[in-house]
Scaffold this motif. Structure first.
Motif, mmCIF file in Angstrom:
data_model
loop_
_atom_site.group_PDB
_atom_site.id
_atom_site.type_symbol
_atom_site.label_atom_id
_atom_site.label_comp_id
_atom_site.label_asym_id
_atom_site.label_seq_id
_atom_site.Cartn_x
_atom_site.Cartn_y
_atom_site.Cartn_z
ATOM 1 N N TRP A 69 2.240 3.342 6.063
ATOM 2 C CA TRP A 69 2.701 2.282 5.149
ATOM 3 C C TRP A 69 3.126 2.870 3.813
ATOM 4 O O TRP A 69 4.137 2.459 3.238
ATOM 5 C CB TRP A 69 1.574 1.258 4.946
ATOM 6 C CG TRP A 69 1.599 0.174 5.966
ATOM 7 C CD1 TRP A 69 0.716 -0.014 6.988
ATOM 8 C CD2 TRP A 69 2.573 -0.868 6.087
ATOM 9 N NE1 TRP A 69 1.074 -1.100 7.742
ATOM 10 C CE2 TRP A 69 2.210 -1.652 7.205
ATOM 11 C CE3 TRP A 69 3.712 -1.199 5.371
ATOM 12 C CZ2 TRP A 69 2.938 -2.740 7.619
ATOM 13 C CZ3 TRP A 69 4.446 -2.296 5.781
ATOM 14 C CH2 TRP A 69 4.059 -3.059 6.890
ATOM 15 N N ALA A 70 2.343 3.819 3.332
ATOM 16 C CA ALA A 70 2.670 4.445 2.038
ATOM 17 C C ALA A 70 4.024 5.150 2.114
ATOM 18 O O ALA A 70 4.852 5.037 1.208
ATOM 19 C CB ALA A 70 1.582 5.438 1.653
ATOM 20 N N LEU A 71 4.238 5.850 3.220
ATOM 21 C CA LEU A 71 5.513 6.569 3.386
ATOM 22 C C LEU A 71 6.673 5.583 3.425
ATOM 23 O O LEU A 71 7.715 5.796 2.776
ATOM 24 C CB LEU A 71 5.456 7.395 4.666
ATOM 25 C CG LEU A 71 6.609 8.374 4.871
ATOM 26 C CD1 LEU A 71 6.537 9.471 3.827
ATOM 27 C CD2 LEU A 71 6.562 8.980 6.257
ATOM 28 N N CYS A 72 6.492 4.526 4.170
ATOM 29 C CA CYS A 72 7.556 3.518 4.256
ATOM 30 C C CYS A 72 7.848 2.918 2.892
ATOM 31 O O CYS A 72 9.008 2.745 2.504
ATOM 32 C CB CYS A 72 7.155 2.406 5.220
ATOM 33 S SG CYS A 72 7.189 2.939 6.927
ATOM 34 N N THR A 73 6.794 2.623 2.163
ATOM 35 C CA THR A 73 6.979 2.041 0.829
ATOM 36 C C THR A 73 7.731 3.002 -0.074
ATOM 37 O O THR A 73 8.647 2.618 -0.805
ATOM 38 C CB THR A 73 5.604 1.708 0.213
ATOM 39 O OG1 THR A 73 4.861 0.956 1.147
ATOM 40 C CG2 THR A 73 5.758 0.933 -1.072
ATOM 41 N N CYS A 74 7.334 4.272 -0.004
ATOM 42 C CA CYS A 74 7.987 5.292 -0.844
ATOM 43 C C CYS A 74 9.464 5.390 -0.492
ATOM 44 O O CYS A 74 10.328 5.430 -1.380
ATOM 45 C CB CYS A 74 7.324 6.649 -0.652
ATOM 46 S SG CYS A 74 5.765 6.773 -1.489
ATOM 47 N N VAL A 75 9.749 5.480 0.775
ATOM 48 C CA VAL A 75 11.139 5.636 1.213
ATOM 49 C C VAL A 75 11.966 4.424 0.795
ATOM 50 O O VAL A 75 13.085 4.551 0.286
ATOM 51 C CB VAL A 75 11.202 5.848 2.740
ATOM 52 C CG1 VAL A 75 12.634 5.745 3.237
ATOM 53 C CG2 VAL A 75 10.623 7.199 3.108
ATOM 54 N N PHE A 76 11.384 3.260 0.959
ATOM 55 C CA PHE A 76 12.111 2.039 0.588
ATOM 56 C C PHE A 76 12.374 2.009 -0.913
ATOM 57 O O PHE A 76 13.491 1.730 -1.359
ATOM 58 C CB PHE A 76 11.294 0.816 1.011
ATOM 59 C CG PHE A 76 11.947 -0.483 0.662
ATOM 60 C CD1 PHE A 76 13.075 -0.922 1.350
ATOM 61 C CD2 PHE A 76 11.466 -1.259 -0.385
ATOM 62 C CE1 PHE A 76 13.688 -2.105 1.009
ATOM 63 C CE2 PHE A 76 12.075 -2.448 -0.726
ATOM 64 C CZ PHE A 76 13.189 -2.873 -0.029
ATOM 65 N N ALA A 77 11.341 2.329 -1.682
ATOM 66 C CA ALA A 77 11.508 2.306 -3.143
ATOM 67 C C ALA A 77 12.534 3.352 -3.576
ATOM 68 O O ALA A 77 13.388 3.095 -4.441
ATOM 69 C CB ALA A 77 10.172 2.571 -3.821
ATOM 70 N N ALA A 78 12.454 4.533 -2.965
ATOM 71 C CA ALA A 78 13.392 5.602 -3.332
ATOM 72 C C ALA A 78 14.820 5.218 -2.958
ATOM 73 O O ALA A 78 15.767 5.449 -3.724
ATOM 74 C CB ALA A 78 12.994 6.897 -2.631
#
Lengths: 409, 328
Positions: A69-78
């Motif tokens: 989830w953290a990775l997905c959030t990071c990628v989405f935000a980036a």
């Protein structure tokens, strides 16, 4: 501009330059995305630390799912950040000019991509010659930008500061317990609950009698305090909170049942109205409208007991009990308090029983306590083992005692 | 017929040769020489400010020799009259005895005119230069007399000995393309100057180009391209010298009474084009503008009383503006 680029002859200077500018744009977007990813990850970690320190947020999911989830959030935000800051072809041209020190050659050539005059063609040719040996990756390497570095540094410092706050908070809590004043702790829900309970208790007159029981000479940590045991009366079943002075019963009622230590003054002061204090009945919820007996209520007793010396610190008593156990084991003769266990001895030190883990787990807020039970038991075992070996220095031993007093749910 | 690229190459070469040639007689001060050449190629006029004896007249004479242009000099005094500068109509009798009025051209009708100590003459005479500088013609008795191109007026003024002088009005100052400051030479430069002037060997100035070639080069300047953002930077710098503008810096708001006119922006961009050409570029860069800004702006900024009391100079203001205004 992209439409204009696609119409161009790739062999012409204008087409060649526009293709290069597109490549630079793509590269810049990639670098921007990488930078944004780092910033987003940093922000996420910071938020996590923030919430875990101030709001005691816990991740109840498996680590892999959380990481995903953290990775997905990071990628989405980036991706979001990169999308809104995506460089245009003109910005790419400016970037090339500044990076290659081309003195606005590319920027000017970009404005002449549809050449009308001879000077425009000269500009395009000049720009092309300057970019012949150029590679986008060389101009825009995949490295963190200044802003990203700064954000990451700030994030790291903030995380370290929060961790420091957490550590200092823990020390502060220990220190406050040592002097008998738990006090409010930073943003901790448990402490808020504790403060609520304490406020309710003091409002209902629970705190005052406990403080009264803290007279010199009341506490006797020696197990063979026989006369006190004789004066002890059976604890009444009723937990009428309106009846003062309940604190006196903190020593008498519970102490009579489980502890060899009886606070004499408290018993003598009001023997007729001797009733169990909420702190002495951790497993029994109070009647409606009264303060709920809290596992932290034992700290109230601790508050009073510590005023006569560190011998009354529950954790210290617990450690001493462990010491005695270790000594008796080494001597081959178990002592009487050992039969009641550490918690019993600790509670006995201040005239009440510290609930065992199992007893605590059986309470209404067992879910909260269960969270710490495993850790507590493991630490108790480790401490017992260390004490059995008798390799712990006295100072550290004292610290461990205070630590167990602090972490006890 | 030369291609544009060949013309540009010729310009760069000519500029370089001119600089070398002037440097034979005029030691050091390469920036001053370069700025003077920019004025020449932009068909602008320059105001040279410096102490006496620093070689201002020598510089202008050397330049005219290298370019094979007609050089004239006007030494300004308080009693100098406009007719002494422009010329006058005289009664002429020809060989047949017929008398007629004929306009006798004054020293203003030259290609390179050195107006020495322009602030010593009266405003009446100073204003005689106005039309010539702006319109490149003079009008006498209702008749227009165009000046021969190229026309470069180089005026000098002394920053000291201000008693009995007539400071140039702002309208006239604005007509100067550049205001150039002649600095005192360094020790090495002074040594070379002494060597050149106190020995028998005097430098021989060769002609670098003809008048027509010079005109051709001057026409090239306007072909140089400037990017939109670079142009906007020049305009922002110009506007930032105005105390009322949004771009104005704190120092400008405090010390400046009036900012630069639109001529300043024209001068900056045109001069930057020459600078770009002389550097072998077909486009103007930000660095060109930044280098050109001080001589193009300094005489167009009018300080207020507070600025003069605080001994703030126009150069300080320009430097502050260039520091504060960043290219987009």
């Amino acid at each position: 501009m992209n439409g204009r680029f696609s119409d161009m002859d790739p062999m012409s200077d204008a087409g060649w330059i526009s293709a290069k500018l597109n490549a630079v744009r793509r590269r810049l977007f990639l670098v921007l995305f990488a930078n944004s990813l780092c910033m987003a990850a940093c922000g996420l970690v910071f938020l996590w630390v923030l919430f875990s320190v101030f709001f005691h947020a816990r991740l109840d999911r498996p680590p892999l799912i959380v990481a995903g989830w953290a990775l997905c959030t990071c990628v989405f935000a980036a991706a979001l950040m990169s999308f809104f800051r995506a460089p245009s072809a003109k910005e790419g041209a400016k970037f090339l000019d500044s990076r290659l020190k081309l003195e606005q050659r590319i920027e000017t050539a970009y404005e002449c991509l549809a050449p009308k005059e001879e000077i425009d063609r000269l500009l395009l040719r000049d720009a092309r010659l300057r970019l012949v040996h150029f590679r986008p990756s060389a101009v825009a390497p995949m490295r963190l930008g200044g802003a990203t570095k700064m954000v990451m540094c700030v994030g790291l410092i903030a995380c370290a500061s929060l961790a420091l706050v957490q550590i200092l908070n823990g020390w502060n809590r220990l220190a406050r317990r040592d002097v008998g004043n738990p006090g409010p702790l930073i943003g901790q829900a448990s402490n808020q609950a504790q403060n609520k309970d304490q406020a309710a208790q003091s409002k209902n007159g629970f705190m005052r009698p406990v403080q009264q029981s803290a007279a010199p000479g009341i506490i006797n940590t020696q197990p063979d305090s026989g006369p006190a045991r004789k004066n002890a009366r059976p604890a009444p079943s009723s937990a009428d909170t309106a009846a003062p002075p309940a604190g006196a019963q903190a020593g008498s009622a519970q102490g009579a049942a489980e502890s060899p230590v009886i606070p004499q003054t408290s018993v003598q002061s009001n023997p007729a109205t001797s009733k169990p204090a909420p702190s002495a009945m951790p497993t029994q919820p109070g009647p409606p409208g009264t303060a709920r007996p809290s596992p932290f209520a034992s700290q109230s007793a601790g508050t009073a007991s510590t005023s006569v010396g560190t011998a009354s610190i529950p954790g210290a008593a617990s450690i001493r009990a462990l010491e005695r156990r270790a000594n008796s084991q080494s001597a081959g003769a178990p002592s009487a308090p050992d039969a009641r266990g550490d918690a019993g001895v600790a509670g006995a030190a201040r005239g009440q029983a510290m609930p065992s883990v199992q007893a605590a787990l059986s309470k209404s807020d067992a879910a909260f306590l269960a969270r710490f039970a495993g850790q507590y038991q493991a630490n108790v075992l480790a401490a017992e083992k260390a004490l059995a070996k008798d390799t712990i220095p006295a100072g550290f031993r004292k610290y461990i005692a205070a630590y167990f007093a602090a972490i006890h749910p | 017929m030369k291609t544009l690229q060949e013309q540009f190459s010729a310009f760069t070469e000519l500029h370089s040769r001119l600089k070398d040639e002037v440097s034979k007689a005029f030691v050091g001060q390469s920036k001053l020489v370069e700025h003077l050449l920019i004025c020449l190629f932009c068909n602008g006029h320059a105001l040279l400010e410096g102490l006496p004896g620093l070689g201002k007249t020598m510089l202008v004479k050397t330049l005219s020799e290298a370019l094979d242009l007609r050089f004239s000099r006007i030494q300004c005094t308080p009693d100098l009259m406009p007719a002494d500068v422009i010329g006058t109509t005289m009664l002429i009798e020809d060989a047949r005895g017929i008398q007629r009025f004929e306009f006798q051209r004054g020293p203003l009708f030259g290609n390179i005119v050195l107006v020495d100590e322009i602030n010593r003459t009266t405003p009446k005479t100073q204003s005689a230069f106005l039309e010539a500088m702006q319109e490149q013609k003079v009008t006498v008795l209702g008749t227009n007399h165009p000046l021969e191109m190229p026309f470069l007026l180089l005026a000098t003024q002394n920053p000291i000995e201000l008693e009995g002088t007539y400071p140039l009005p702002e309208a006239q100052l604005d007509r100067f393309f550049f205001k150039l400051k002649v600095a005192y030479p360094t020790l090495d430069e002074l040594s070379r100057i002494v060597d050149l002037t106190t020995t028998e060997t005097s430098p021989k100035i060769e002609r670098v180009c003809s008048r027509d070639e010079l005109r051709e080069m001057m026409s090239l300047v306007k072909k140089v391209k400037i990017a939109e953002d670079v142009k906007r930077y020049a305009l922002r710098v110009t506007l930032a010298t105005h105390p009322d503008s949004a771009e104005a810096t704190d120092r400008v708001r405090r010390y400046v009474s009036y900012g630069t006119s639109p001529r300043a922006a024209q001068s900056m961009i045109l001069a930057a084009k020459v600078k770009a050409l002389s550097s072998g570029r077909y486009n103007v860069s930000i660095d060109d503008l930044r280098e050109i800004a001080p001589p193009a702006l300094r005489h167009r900024i009018l300080l207020n009383f507070e600025g003069e009391v605080a001994k703030v100079t126009a150069d300080d203001i320009v430097s502050d503006v260039l520091t504060q205004i960043r290219p987009t």
